[in-house]
Design an enzyme around this catalytic site. Sequence first.
Site, PDB file in Angstrom:
ATOM      1  N   GLU A  56      12.473  -2.877  -3.245  1.00  0.00           N
ATOM      2  CA  GLU A  56      12.454  -2.780  -2.478  1.00  0.00           C
ATOM      3  C   GLU A  56      10.384  -2.474  -2.341  1.00  0.00           C
ATOM      4  O   GLU A  56      10.231  -1.952  -3.541  1.00  0.00           O
ATOM      5  CB  GLU A  56      12.826  -1.571  -1.889  1.00  0.00           C
ATOM      6  CG  GLU A  56      12.558  -0.863  -0.526  1.00  0.00           C
ATOM      7  CD  GLU A  56      13.088   0.198  -0.591  1.00  0.00           C
ATOM      8  OE1 GLU A  56      12.706   1.397   0.683  1.00  0.00           O
ATOM      9  OE2 GLU A  56      14.184   0.772  -0.551  1.00  0.00           O
ATOM     10  N   GLU A  81       6.200   2.080  -5.116  1.00  0.00           N
ATOM     11  CA  GLU A  81       4.996   2.638  -4.573  1.00  0.00           C
ATOM     12  C   GLU A  81       4.055   3.181  -4.725  1.00  0.00           C
ATOM     13  O   GLU A  81       4.258   4.212  -6.413  1.00  0.00           O
ATOM     14  CB  GLU A  81       5.809   4.064  -4.193  1.00  0.00           C
ATOM     15  CG  GLU A  81       5.825   5.093  -3.117  1.00  0.00           C
ATOM     16  CD  GLU A  81       5.423   4.146  -1.679  1.00  0.00           C
ATOM     17  OE1 GLU A  81       3.993   4.599  -1.425  1.00  0.00           O
ATOM     18  OE2 GLU A  81       5.722   3.880  -1.049  1.00  0.00           O
ATOM     19  N   ASP A 108       0.826  -1.107  -7.595  1.00  0.00           N
ATOM     20  CA  ASP A 108       0.916  -2.689  -6.210  1.00  0.00           C
ATOM     21  C   ASP A 108       2.102  -3.092  -6.843  1.00  0.00           C
ATOM     22  O   ASP A 108       2.399  -3.756  -7.290  1.00  0.00           O
ATOM     23  CB  ASP A 108      -0.154  -3.028  -6.341  1.00  0.00           C
ATOM     24  CG  ASP A 108      -0.166  -4.658  -5.069  1.00  0.00           C
ATOM     25  OD1 ASP A 108       1.062  -5.022  -4.690  1.00  0.00           O
ATOM     26  OD2 ASP A 108      -1.508  -4.546  -5.141  1.00  0.00           O
ATOM     27  N   ASP A 130       2.821  -0.664   6.817  1.00  0.00           N
ATOM     28  CA  ASP A 130       1.755  -0.203   7.219  1.00  0.00           C
ATOM     29  C   ASP A 130       1.270  -1.337   8.431  1.00  0.00           C
ATOM     30  O   ASP A 130       1.276  -2.973   8.057  1.00  0.00           O
ATOM     31  CB  ASP A 130       0.508   0.067   6.380  1.00  0.00           C
ATOM     32  CG  ASP A 130      -0.741   1.298   7.397  1.00  0.00           C
ATOM     33  OD1 ASP A 130      -1.059   0.348   8.576  1.00  0.00           O
ATOM     34  OD2 ASP A 130      -1.120   2.329   6.598  1.00  0.00           O
ATOM     35  N   LYS A 134      -5.499  -3.519  13.496  1.00  0.00           N
ATOM     36  CA  LYS A 134      -6.821  -3.300  14.497  1.00  0.00           C
ATOM     37  C   LYS A 134      -6.492  -5.612  13.892  1.00  0.00           C
ATOM     38  O   LYS A 134      -6.388  -5.461  12.606  1.00  0.00           O
ATOM     39  CB  LYS A 134      -8.255  -2.955  13.943  1.00  0.00           C
ATOM     40  CG  LYS A 134      -7.849  -1.434  14.060  1.00  0.00           C
ATOM     41  CD  LYS A 134      -9.117  -0.795  13.460  1.00  0.00           C
ATOM     42  CE  LYS A 134      -9.473   0.902  14.221  1.00  0.00           C
ATOM     43  NZ  LYS A 134     -10.261   1.753  13.903  1.00  0.00           N
ATOM     44  N   ASP A 166       8.634  -1.283  13.635  1.00  0.00           N
ATOM     45  CA  ASP A 166       8.721  -1.387  14.951  1.00  0.00           C
ATOM     46  C   ASP A 166       7.312  -1.506  15.520  1.00  0.00           C
ATOM     47  O   ASP A 166       7.398  -0.892  16.675  1.00  0.00           O
ATOM     48  CB  ASP A 166       9.029   1.096  14.945  1.00  0.00           C
ATOM     49  CG  ASP A 166       7.551   1.184  13.842  1.00  0.00           C
ATOM     50  OD1 ASP A 166       7.299   0.430  13.836  1.00  0.00           O
ATOM     51  OD2 ASP A 166       7.616   2.590  14.632  1.00  0.00           O
TER      52      ASP A 166
END
Length: 250
Positions: A56, A81, A108, A130, A134, A166
Amino acid sequence: MVRPQATLFGRRRGKRLTARHDGLMQTALPEVALDASRPIAPAALFPQGVCELWLEIGFGGGEHLAALAKAHPHVGYIGCEPFRNGVAKALASIEAEKLRNVRLYEGDARAIIEALPEAALQGVYLLYPDPWPKRRQRKRRFLSDALLSRLARVMRPGAELRFATDIDDNAGWTLARLLRSPHFIWAPETASDWQDPWRGWPGTRYEAKALREGRKPAYFTFRRNQAPVAQAPNGMESSDRPESGSDSKA
Protein backbone atom coordinates in the site's frame (compact mmCIF):
# COMPACT_ATOMS: atom_id res chain seq x y z
CA MET A 1 19.44 -0.10 -9.83
CA VAL A 2 17.43 3.00 -10.76
CA ARG A 3 17.09 5.19 -7.69
CA PRO A 4 13.90 7.08 -6.83
CA GLN A 5 13.84 10.83 -7.26
CA ALA A 6 15.41 12.75 -4.38
CA THR A 7 12.47 15.10 -3.83
CA LEU A 8 9.45 13.79 -1.97
CA PHE A 9 6.61 16.28 -2.06
CA GLY A 10 4.08 16.75 0.74
CA ARG A 11 4.22 16.99 4.52
CA ARG A 12 6.50 14.80 6.57
CA ARG A 13 5.29 15.87 10.03
CA GLY A 14 2.12 17.27 11.56
CA LYS A 15 1.19 18.06 15.14
CA ARG A 16 3.46 16.94 17.91
CA LEU A 17 3.03 13.24 18.63
CA THR A 18 1.27 12.17 21.78
CA ALA A 19 3.39 10.45 24.40
CA ARG A 20 1.86 7.11 23.42
CA HIS A 21 2.49 7.57 19.70
CA ASP A 22 6.02 8.80 20.34
CA GLY A 23 6.65 5.71 22.43
CA LEU A 24 5.39 3.47 19.64
CA MET A 25 7.74 5.16 17.18
CA GLN A 26 10.63 4.39 19.52
CA THR A 27 9.75 0.82 20.49
CA ALA A 28 7.26 -0.68 18.03
CA LEU A 29 8.47 0.75 14.73
CA PRO A 30 11.88 -0.98 14.84
CA GLU A 31 10.06 -4.32 15.11
CA VAL A 32 8.16 -3.85 11.83
CA ALA A 33 10.28 -1.32 9.93
CA LEU A 34 11.80 -2.18 6.55
CA ASP A 35 15.31 -1.24 5.47
CA ALA A 36 15.22 -0.01 1.87
CA SER A 37 18.96 0.57 1.65
CA ARG A 38 19.53 -3.06 0.66
CA PRO A 39 17.58 -5.71 -1.29
CA ILE A 40 14.45 -6.99 0.45
CA ALA A 41 13.90 -10.76 0.66
CA PRO A 42 10.09 -11.24 0.83
CA ALA A 43 10.39 -14.77 2.22
CA ALA A 44 12.23 -13.42 5.26
CA LEU A 45 9.73 -10.68 6.13
CA PHE A 46 7.18 -12.82 7.96
CA PRO A 47 8.43 -15.76 10.04
CA GLN A 48 4.95 -17.31 10.10
CA GLY A 49 4.86 -17.35 6.28
CA VAL A 50 2.35 -15.68 3.97
CA CYS A 51 0.74 -16.75 0.71
CA GLU A 52 0.82 -13.34 -0.99
CA LEU A 53 2.51 -9.97 -0.61
CA TRP A 54 0.71 -6.65 -1.17
CA LEU A 55 1.97 -3.08 -1.07
CA GLU A 56 0.00 0.00 0.00
CA ILE A 57 1.52 3.27 -1.18
CA GLY A 58 0.72 6.20 1.10
CA PHE A 59 -1.46 4.54 3.75
CA GLY A 60 -2.43 7.75 5.55
CA GLY A 61 -3.44 6.78 9.09
CA GLY A 62 -3.26 3.07 8.32
CA GLU A 63 -6.97 2.29 8.73
CA HIS A 64 -7.27 0.49 5.40
CA LEU A 65 -3.95 -1.30 5.83
CA ALA A 66 -4.87 -2.57 9.30
CA ALA A 67 -8.35 -3.66 8.20
CA LEU A 68 -6.92 -5.73 5.35
CA ALA A 69 -4.23 -7.27 7.52
CA LYS A 70 -6.82 -8.28 10.12
CA ALA A 71 -9.19 -9.73 7.50
CA HIS A 72 -6.43 -11.65 5.68
CA PRO A 73 -3.92 -12.94 8.27
CA HIS A 74 -2.22 -15.22 5.72
CA VAL A 75 -1.40 -12.31 3.38
CA GLY A 76 1.61 -10.09 3.98
CA TYR A 77 1.27 -6.31 3.68
CA ILE A 78 3.90 -3.62 3.23
CA GLY A 79 2.75 -0.09 3.96
CA CYS A 80 4.70 2.99 2.91
CA GLU A 81 3.97 6.45 4.30
CA PRO A 82 6.26 9.50 4.58
CA PHE A 83 3.98 11.33 7.05
CA ARG A 84 5.31 10.54 10.52
CA ASN A 85 2.00 11.07 12.30
CA GLY A 86 0.33 8.56 9.97
CA VAL A 87 3.00 5.96 10.71
CA ALA A 88 2.40 6.44 14.44
CA LYS A 89 -1.35 5.89 13.98
CA ALA A 90 -0.71 2.74 11.98
CA LEU A 91 1.54 1.41 14.73
CA ALA A 92 -1.27 1.94 17.23
CA SER A 93 -3.60 -0.16 15.06
CA ILE A 94 -0.97 -2.87 14.61
CA GLU A 95 -0.48 -3.07 18.37
CA ALA A 96 -4.20 -2.98 19.19
CA GLU A 97 -5.05 -5.75 16.73
CA LYS A 98 -1.84 -7.72 17.37
CA LEU A 99 -1.13 -7.84 13.65
CA ARG A 100 1.86 -9.94 12.64
CA ASN A 101 1.53 -9.64 8.86
CA VAL A 102 2.36 -5.95 8.38
CA ARG A 103 5.67 -4.22 7.70
CA LEU A 104 6.07 -0.45 7.47
CA TYR A 105 8.37 1.97 5.73
CA GLU A 106 8.48 5.59 6.84
CA GLY A 107 9.44 7.29 3.59
CA ASP A 108 9.12 7.28 -0.18
CA ALA A 109 7.50 4.10 -1.52
CA ARG A 110 9.79 4.28 -4.54
CA ALA A 111 12.68 3.18 -2.33
CA ILE A 112 10.80 0.00 -1.39
CA ILE A 113 9.85 -0.65 -5.00
CA GLU A 114 13.53 -0.48 -5.97
CA ALA A 115 14.56 -2.79 -3.12
CA LEU A 116 12.03 -5.53 -3.92
CA PRO A 117 12.95 -8.40 -6.26
CA GLU A 118 11.17 -9.05 -9.53
CA ALA A 119 7.61 -10.41 -9.38
CA ALA A 120 7.41 -10.08 -5.60
CA LEU A 121 3.95 -8.50 -5.34
CA GLN A 122 0.50 -9.91 -5.89
CA GLY A 123 -1.08 -6.49 -5.60
CA VAL A 124 -0.62 -2.76 -5.00
CA TYR A 125 -2.96 -0.16 -3.53
CA LEU A 126 -2.74 3.57 -4.21
CA LEU A 127 -5.76 5.19 -2.56
CA TYR A 128 -6.70 8.85 -2.80
CA PRO A 129 -3.19 10.19 -3.47
CA ASP A 130 -2.56 13.91 -3.47
CA PRO A 131 -3.98 15.01 -6.85
CA TRP A 132 -1.60 17.97 -7.23
CA PRO A 133 -4.35 19.85 -9.10
CA LYS A 134 -2.34 22.71 -10.58
CA ARG A 135 -1.03 22.16 -14.09
CA ARG A 136 2.60 22.73 -13.11
CA GLN A 137 2.23 20.21 -10.27
CA ARG A 138 1.11 17.24 -12.36
CA LYS A 139 4.65 15.93 -12.67
CA ARG A 140 4.47 15.29 -8.90
CA ARG A 141 1.71 12.71 -9.30
CA PHE A 142 2.88 9.27 -8.32
CA LEU A 143 1.85 7.03 -11.22
CA SER A 144 4.11 8.44 -13.91
CA ASP A 145 5.19 6.45 -16.94
CA ALA A 146 8.54 5.71 -15.30
CA LEU A 147 7.00 4.63 -12.02
CA LEU A 148 4.60 2.27 -13.79
CA SER A 149 7.56 0.57 -15.41
CA ARG A 150 9.24 0.16 -12.04
CA LEU A 151 6.07 -1.19 -10.48
CA ALA A 152 5.68 -3.66 -13.33
CA ARG A 153 9.09 -5.12 -12.51
CA VAL A 154 8.05 -6.10 -8.98
CA MET A 155 4.50 -7.29 -9.80
CA ARG A 156 3.69 -10.84 -10.84
CA PRO A 157 1.73 -11.48 -14.04
CA GLY A 158 -1.92 -11.20 -13.05
CA ALA A 159 -1.17 -8.98 -10.06
CA GLU A 160 -3.58 -6.10 -9.46
CA LEU A 161 -2.87 -2.39 -9.22
CA ARG A 162 -5.84 -0.84 -7.40
CA PHE A 163 -6.19 2.93 -7.67
CA ALA A 164 -8.89 5.11 -6.10
CA THR A 165 -9.45 8.85 -6.46
CA ASP A 166 -12.28 11.34 -6.09
CA ILE A 167 -10.70 13.91 -8.44
CA ASP A 168 -11.82 13.58 -12.06
CA ASP A 169 -8.70 15.17 -13.54
CA ASN A 170 -6.43 12.84 -11.60
CA ALA A 171 -8.53 9.85 -12.68
CA GLY A 172 -8.25 10.78 -16.36
CA TRP A 173 -4.56 11.65 -16.14
CA THR A 174 -3.73 8.35 -14.45
CA LEU A 175 -5.97 6.28 -16.72
CA ALA A 176 -4.24 7.73 -19.79
CA ARG A 177 -0.87 6.56 -18.50
CA LEU A 178 -2.10 3.09 -17.63
CA LEU A 179 -3.73 2.68 -21.04
CA ARG A 180 -0.51 3.52 -22.83
CA SER A 181 1.62 1.35 -20.54
CA PRO A 182 2.80 -1.89 -22.19
CA HIS A 183 2.68 -3.65 -18.80
CA PHE A 184 -0.90 -3.20 -17.57
CA ILE A 185 -4.40 -4.05 -18.78
CA TRP A 186 -7.66 -2.33 -17.89
CA ALA A 187 -10.64 -4.38 -18.96
CA PRO A 188 -13.84 -3.32 -17.17
CA GLU A 189 -16.92 -5.30 -18.15
CA THR A 190 -19.45 -2.75 -16.87
CA ALA A 191 -19.41 0.82 -15.55
CA SER A 192 -19.84 -0.53 -12.03
CA ASP A 193 -16.40 -2.13 -12.32
CA TRP A 194 -14.87 1.25 -11.63
CA GLN A 195 -17.74 3.06 -9.91
CA ASP A 196 -18.08 0.57 -7.05
CA PRO A 197 -15.34 -0.27 -4.53
CA TRP A 198 -13.69 -3.67 -4.31
CA ARG A 199 -15.24 -6.61 -2.50
CA GLY A 200 -14.58 -6.43 1.23
CA TRP A 201 -13.72 -2.74 0.97
CA PRO A 202 -13.44 -1.25 4.50
CA GLY A 203 -13.54 2.35 3.28
CA THR A 204 -11.19 5.18 4.19
CA ARG A 205 -11.57 8.56 5.85
CA TYR A 206 -10.64 10.23 2.55
CA GLU A 207 -13.47 8.41 0.83
CA ALA A 208 -15.89 9.47 3.56
CA LYS A 209 -14.81 13.08 3.16
CA ALA A 210 -15.28 12.92 -0.62
CA LEU A 211 -18.78 11.54 -0.27
CA ARG A 212 -19.71 14.18 2.31
CA GLU A 213 -18.54 16.87 -0.08
CA GLY A 214 -20.46 15.42 -3.00
CA ARG A 215 -17.61 13.87 -4.98
CA LYS A 216 -18.04 10.41 -6.48
CA PRO A 217 -14.92 8.26 -6.12
CA ALA A 218 -13.62 6.02 -8.89
CA TYR A 219 -12.04 2.62 -8.22
CA PHE A 220 -9.78 1.31 -10.96
CA THR A 221 -8.26 -2.17 -11.17
CA PHE A 222 -5.37 -2.70 -13.57
CA ARG A 223 -3.77 -6.09 -14.11
CA ARG A 224 -0.13 -6.78 -14.77
CA ASN A 225 0.33 -8.61 -18.05
CA GLN A 226 3.30 -10.78 -19.01
CA ALA A 227 5.23 -8.17 -20.98
CA PRO A 228 8.86 -7.92 -19.80
CA VAL A 229 10.23 -4.64 -18.52
CA ALA A 230 12.72 -3.42 -21.11
CA GLN A 231 15.99 -1.90 -19.99
CA ALA A 232 17.85 0.78 -21.91
CA PRO A 233 21.51 -0.02 -22.72
CA ASN A 234 22.82 2.32 -20.01
CA GLY A 235 20.68 0.69 -17.32
CA MET A 236 18.06 3.42 -17.34
CA GLU A 237 14.54 2.22 -17.87
CA SER A 238 13.26 3.40 -21.21
CA SER A 239 10.33 5.22 -19.56
CA ASP A 240 12.76 7.31 -17.49
CA ARG A 241 13.88 9.18 -20.58
CA PRO A 242 12.57 12.76 -20.81
CA GLU A 243 9.13 12.79 -22.40
CA SER A 244 8.23 15.53 -24.82
CA GLY A 245 5.31 17.51 -23.48
CA SER A 246 5.16 15.45 -20.28
CA ASP A 247 3.33 18.25 -18.47
CA SER A 248 0.66 18.61 -21.13
CA LYS A 249 -2.85 17.27 -20.70
CA ALA A 250 -3.15 13.52 -21.16
